[in-house]
Scaffold this motif. Structure first.
Motif, mmCIF file in Angstrom:
data_model
loop_
_atom_site.group_PDB
_atom_site.id
_atom_site.type_symbol
_atom_site.label_atom_id
_atom_site.label_comp_id
_atom_site.label_asym_id
_atom_site.label_seq_id
_atom_site.Cartn_x
_atom_site.Cartn_y
_atom_site.Cartn_z
ATOM 1 N N SER A 1 49.158 42.582 33.839
ATOM 2 C CA SER A 1 49.792 43.342 32.761
ATOM 3 C C SER A 1 50.679 42.448 31.905
ATOM 4 O O SER A 1 51.008 42.798 30.774
ATOM 5 C CB SER A 1 50.645 44.467 33.339
ATOM 6 O OG SER A 1 49.850 45.369 34.052
ATOM 7 N N PHE B 1 41.165 42.262 38.626
ATOM 8 C CA PHE B 1 42.092 42.952 37.735
ATOM 9 C C PHE B 1 42.798 41.995 36.792
ATOM 10 O O PHE B 1 42.902 40.813 37.034
ATOM 11 C CB PHE B 1 43.100 43.802 38.518
ATOM 12 C CG PHE B 1 44.110 43.028 39.322
ATOM 13 C CD1 PHE B 1 45.325 42.658 38.764
ATOM 14 C CD2 PHE B 1 43.859 42.692 40.636
ATOM 15 C CE1 PHE B 1 46.264 41.956 39.504
ATOM 16 C CE2 PHE B 1 44.789 41.997 41.376
ATOM 17 C CZ PHE B 1 46.000 41.627 40.810
ATOM 18 N N ARG B 2 43.271 42.585 35.715
ATOM 19 C CA ARG B 2 43.928 41.819 34.661
ATOM 20 C C ARG B 2 45.429 42.015 34.771
ATOM 21 O O ARG B 2 45.921 43.123 34.870
ATOM 22 C CB ARG B 2 43.427 42.282 33.305
ATOM 23 C CG ARG B 2 43.902 41.420 32.163
ATOM 24 C CD ARG B 2 43.190 41.769 30.865
ATOM 25 N NE ARG B 2 41.749 41.604 30.917
ATOM 26 C CZ ARG B 2 41.092 40.443 30.816
ATOM 27 N NH1 ARG B 2 41.761 39.318 30.667
ATOM 28 N NH2 ARG B 2 39.786 40.393 30.848
ATOM 29 N N GLN C 1 48.201 45.900 37.942
ATOM 30 C CA GLN C 1 47.426 46.197 36.751
ATOM 31 C C GLN C 1 47.976 47.447 36.066
ATOM 32 O O GLN C 1 48.484 48.349 36.717
ATOM 33 C CB GLN C 1 45.975 46.435 37.184
ATOM 34 C CG GLN C 1 45.016 46.642 36.076
ATOM 35 C CD GLN C 1 43.593 46.598 36.572
ATOM 36 O OE1 GLN C 1 42.905 45.636 36.343
ATOM 37 N NE2 GLN C 1 43.167 47.622 37.261
#
Length: 189
Positions: free
Chosen positions: A170, A167-168, A44
């Protein structure tokens, strides 16, 4: 617990690797890593530097400030024999009261082998336990990133939970479910 400022210039070596503070001349490593699709997918907040000059500026400004303030410890991982950077490691979310931190490691594609990954992860965890006195290190791996989970398990991390949509990415910005694992000094192997 020792502060990061007290141990900032103490590299650590084992298993053919050296863990040291990053320098501005590590810009090519950081530039490559922040553009690597796997690094960007499974970590992330990885912002790709536009060029090596931008990576050099980031290395000059950000890691030293985080070391000095005790918020995070960033490391360059080098192959000891060649003194060649092969990856990156970090201890973030340092919590002096809980004596804990979160670990992340990435390697350049040509160095992604289980032996190297285990050695790098073990080395940064040893630094946290031995040099700054952490009592727990946490790791979060995307549920679909089995190599990271296996690397952690191979050095003693124990699964502690599952976190949906933690989480996202990147790179793709999709949410990843995560496996939470934790390590205490007694379990490090």
């Amino acid at each position: 617990m020792r502060t990061l400022a007290e141990v900032r210039d103490e590299p650590m070596a084992a298993d053919g690797l050296v863990l040291r503070r990053p320098r501005p001349d590590d810009a090519a490593l950081v530039h490559r890593g922040t553009h690597d699709p796997l690094v960007r997918e499974f970590l992330q907040a990885v912002v790709p530097h536009r060029d090596t000059a931008a990576a050099e500026k980031w290395l000059t400004d950000i890691p030293p400030m985080l070391w000095e303030t005790g918020r995070a410890a960033y490391f360059t991982v080098e192959a000891a024999a060649a003194a060649e950077p092969v990856g990156w490691a970090e201890l973030v979310n340092l919590d002096p009261e809980q004596q804990s931190a979160e670990v992340a490691v990435w390697l350049l594609p040509e160095h992604r082998r289980l032996r190297t990954a285990k050695a790098a992860l073990r080395l940064v965890c040893r630094f946290g336990f031995e040099r700054i006195g952490l009592r727990r290190i946490d790791a979060y791996a995307a549920a679909d990133n089995m190599p990271s989970q296996l690397t952690g398990a191979a050095i003693g991390f124990r699964r502690a939970g599952y976190r949906p949509a933690l989480f996202r990415s990147s790179r793709t910005h999709r949410l990843h479910d995560a496996v939470h694992a934790t390590l205490v000094p007694e379990d490090l192997c």
